[in-house]
Motif scaffolding. Structure first.
Motif, PDB file in Angstrom:
ATOM      1  N   TYR A 125     -12.306   3.687   4.173  1.00  0.00           N
ATOM      2  CA  TYR A 125     -12.967   3.567   5.471  1.00  0.00           C
ATOM      3  C   TYR A 125     -12.089   2.762   6.421  1.00  0.00           C
ATOM      4  O   TYR A 125     -11.974   3.051   7.589  1.00  0.00           O
ATOM      5  CB  TYR A 125     -14.329   2.893   5.283  1.00  0.00           C
ATOM      6  CG  TYR A 125     -15.066   2.652   6.571  1.00  0.00           C
ATOM      7  CD1 TYR A 125     -15.660   3.710   7.248  1.00  0.00           C
ATOM      8  CD2 TYR A 125     -15.164   1.383   7.112  1.00  0.00           C
ATOM      9  CE1 TYR A 125     -16.331   3.500   8.437  1.00  0.00           C
ATOM     10  CE2 TYR A 125     -15.831   1.164   8.298  1.00  0.00           C
ATOM     11  CZ  TYR A 125     -16.414   2.225   8.959  1.00  0.00           C
ATOM     12  OH  TYR A 125     -17.067   2.010  10.131  1.00  0.00           O
ATOM     13  N   ASN A 126     -11.454   1.732   5.885  1.00  0.00           N
ATOM     14  CA  ASN A 126     -10.600   0.855   6.673  1.00  0.00           C
ATOM     15  C   ASN A 126      -9.275   0.725   5.941  1.00  0.00           C
ATOM     16  O   ASN A 126      -9.252   0.434   4.760  1.00  0.00           O
ATOM     17  CB  ASN A 126     -11.278  -0.507   6.814  1.00  0.00           C
ATOM     18  CG  ASN A 126     -10.553  -1.417   7.761  1.00  0.00           C
ATOM     19  OD1 ASN A 126      -9.391  -1.210   8.064  1.00  0.00           O
ATOM     20  ND2 ASN A 126     -11.240  -2.434   8.221  1.00  0.00           N
TER      21      ASN A 126
ATOM     22  N   ARG B 202       0.824  -1.203   0.000  1.00  0.00           N
ATOM     23  CA  ARG B 202       0.000   0.000   0.000  1.00  0.00           C
ATOM     24  C   ARG B 202       0.861   1.258   0.000  1.00  0.00           C
ATOM     25  O   ARG B 202       2.009   1.256   0.437  1.00  0.00           O
ATOM     26  CB  ARG B 202      -0.948   0.013   1.186  1.00  0.00           C
ATOM     27  CG  ARG B 202      -0.248   0.099   2.518  1.00  0.00           C
ATOM     28  CD  ARG B 202      -1.253   0.050   3.617  1.00  0.00           C
ATOM     29  NE  ARG B 202      -0.600   0.156   4.909  1.00  0.00           N
ATOM     30  CZ  ARG B 202      -1.230   0.138   6.043  1.00  0.00           C
ATOM     31  NH1 ARG B 202      -2.527   0.007   6.055  1.00  0.00           N
ATOM     32  NH2 ARG B 202      -0.570   0.247   7.166  1.00  0.00           N
ATOM     33  N   PHE B 203       0.263   2.305  -0.528  1.00  0.00           N
ATOM     34  CA  PHE B 203       0.826   3.647  -0.516  1.00  0.00           C
ATOM     35  C   PHE B 203      -0.170   4.537   0.216  1.00  0.00           C
ATOM     36  O   PHE B 203      -1.373   4.306   0.149  1.00  0.00           O
ATOM     37  CB  PHE B 203       0.982   4.200  -1.939  1.00  0.00           C
ATOM     38  CG  PHE B 203       2.070   3.558  -2.738  1.00  0.00           C
ATOM     39  CD1 PHE B 203       3.334   4.118  -2.777  1.00  0.00           C
ATOM     40  CD2 PHE B 203       1.836   2.409  -3.464  1.00  0.00           C
ATOM     41  CE1 PHE B 203       4.338   3.538  -3.532  1.00  0.00           C
ATOM     42  CE2 PHE B 203       2.829   1.822  -4.220  1.00  0.00           C
ATOM     43  CZ  PHE B 203       4.088   2.390  -4.250  1.00  0.00           C
TER      44      PHE B 203
ATOM     45  N   ALA C  98      -6.706  14.739  -5.530  1.00  0.00           N
ATOM     46  CA  ALA C  98      -5.751  13.643  -5.655  1.00  0.00           C
ATOM     47  C   ALA C  98      -6.071  12.725  -6.832  1.00  0.00           C
ATOM     48  O   ALA C  98      -5.186  12.057  -7.345  1.00  0.00           O
ATOM     49  CB  ALA C  98      -5.715  12.835  -4.362  1.00  0.00           C
ATOM     50  N   GLN C  99      -7.321  12.700  -7.284  1.00  0.00           N
ATOM     51  CA  GLN C  99      -7.704  11.762  -8.341  1.00  0.00           C
ATOM     52  C   GLN C  99      -6.888  11.965  -9.614  1.00  0.00           C
ATOM     53  O   GLN C  99      -6.402  11.006 -10.211  1.00  0.00           O
ATOM     54  CB  GLN C  99      -9.203  11.869  -8.667  1.00  0.00           C
ATOM     55  CG  GLN C  99     -10.093  11.307  -7.594  1.00  0.00           C
ATOM     56  CD  GLN C  99     -10.463  12.344  -6.540  1.00  0.00           C
ATOM     57  OE1 GLN C  99      -9.835  13.396  -6.425  1.00  0.00           O
ATOM     58  NE2 GLN C  99     -11.481  12.047  -5.754  1.00  0.00           N
ATOM     59  N   GLY C 100      -6.732  13.202 -10.053  1.00  0.00           N
ATOM     60  CA  GLY C 100      -5.957  13.480 -11.263  1.00  0.00           C
ATOM     61  C   GLY C 100      -4.494  13.115 -11.093  1.00  0.00           C
ATOM     62  O   GLY C 100      -3.869  12.556 -11.996  1.00  0.00           O
TER      63      GLY C 100
ATOM     64  N   VAL D  53      -7.300   1.247  -6.352  1.00  0.00           N
ATOM     65  CA  VAL D  53      -7.159   2.567  -5.738  1.00  0.00           C
ATOM     66  C   VAL D  53      -8.396   2.826  -4.897  1.00  0.00           C
ATOM     67  O   VAL D  53      -9.518   2.687  -5.376  1.00  0.00           O
ATOM     68  CB  VAL D  53      -7.004   3.667  -6.813  1.00  0.00           C
ATOM     69  CG1 VAL D  53      -6.950   5.039  -6.168  1.00  0.00           C
ATOM     70  CG2 VAL D  53      -5.768   3.409  -7.658  1.00  0.00           C
ATOM     71  N   ASP D  54      -8.180   3.195  -3.641  1.00  0.00           N
ATOM     72  CA  ASP D  54      -9.286   3.504  -2.738  1.00  0.00           C
ATOM     73  C   ASP D  54      -9.078   4.921  -2.218  1.00  0.00           C
ATOM     74  O   ASP D  54      -8.175   5.171  -1.428  1.00  0.00           O
ATOM     75  CB  ASP D  54      -9.311   2.498  -1.591  1.00  0.00           C
ATOM     76  CG  ASP D  54     -10.553   2.616  -0.727  1.00  0.00           C
ATOM     77  OD1 ASP D  54     -11.373   3.529  -0.966  1.00  0.00           O
ATOM     78  OD2 ASP D  54     -10.699   1.793   0.187  1.00  0.00           O
TER      79      ASP D  54
END
Length: 74
Positions: free
Chosen positions: A71-72, A34-35, A45-47, A66-67
């Motif tokens: 939530y967790n 994970r990052f 951040a999406q772009g 990509v999340d």
């Protein structure tokens, strides 16, 4: 994970942490990394993420998920 790390964007208000093994590093026979991307709320951040992953060619068996605002974090 190393390919993504090498291609990570460098922007003044963006901090990218990782790659780091996920707490459940192996799940159902798959390794997970994970990052964590930290940006100010006003920066989208999406772009940034879309441009970042478009520059990296991942091997066929690699699955990238990509999340945004998870939530967790497991």
């Amino acid at each position: 994970a190393r390919r993504l790390s090498r291609a990570a964007p460098h922007a003044p208000d963006v901090t990218i942490l990782g790659p780091a093994p996920a707490p459940l590093f192996m799940l159902r026979g798959l390794y997970r990394w994970r990052f964590l991307i930290k940006t100010p709320r006003e920066k989208l951040a999406q772009g940034l993420i879309r441009d970042w992953i478009s520059r990296v060619e991942l091997p066929k068996p690699v699955k990238l998920v990509v999340d945004i605002d998870p939530y967790n974090f497991l």
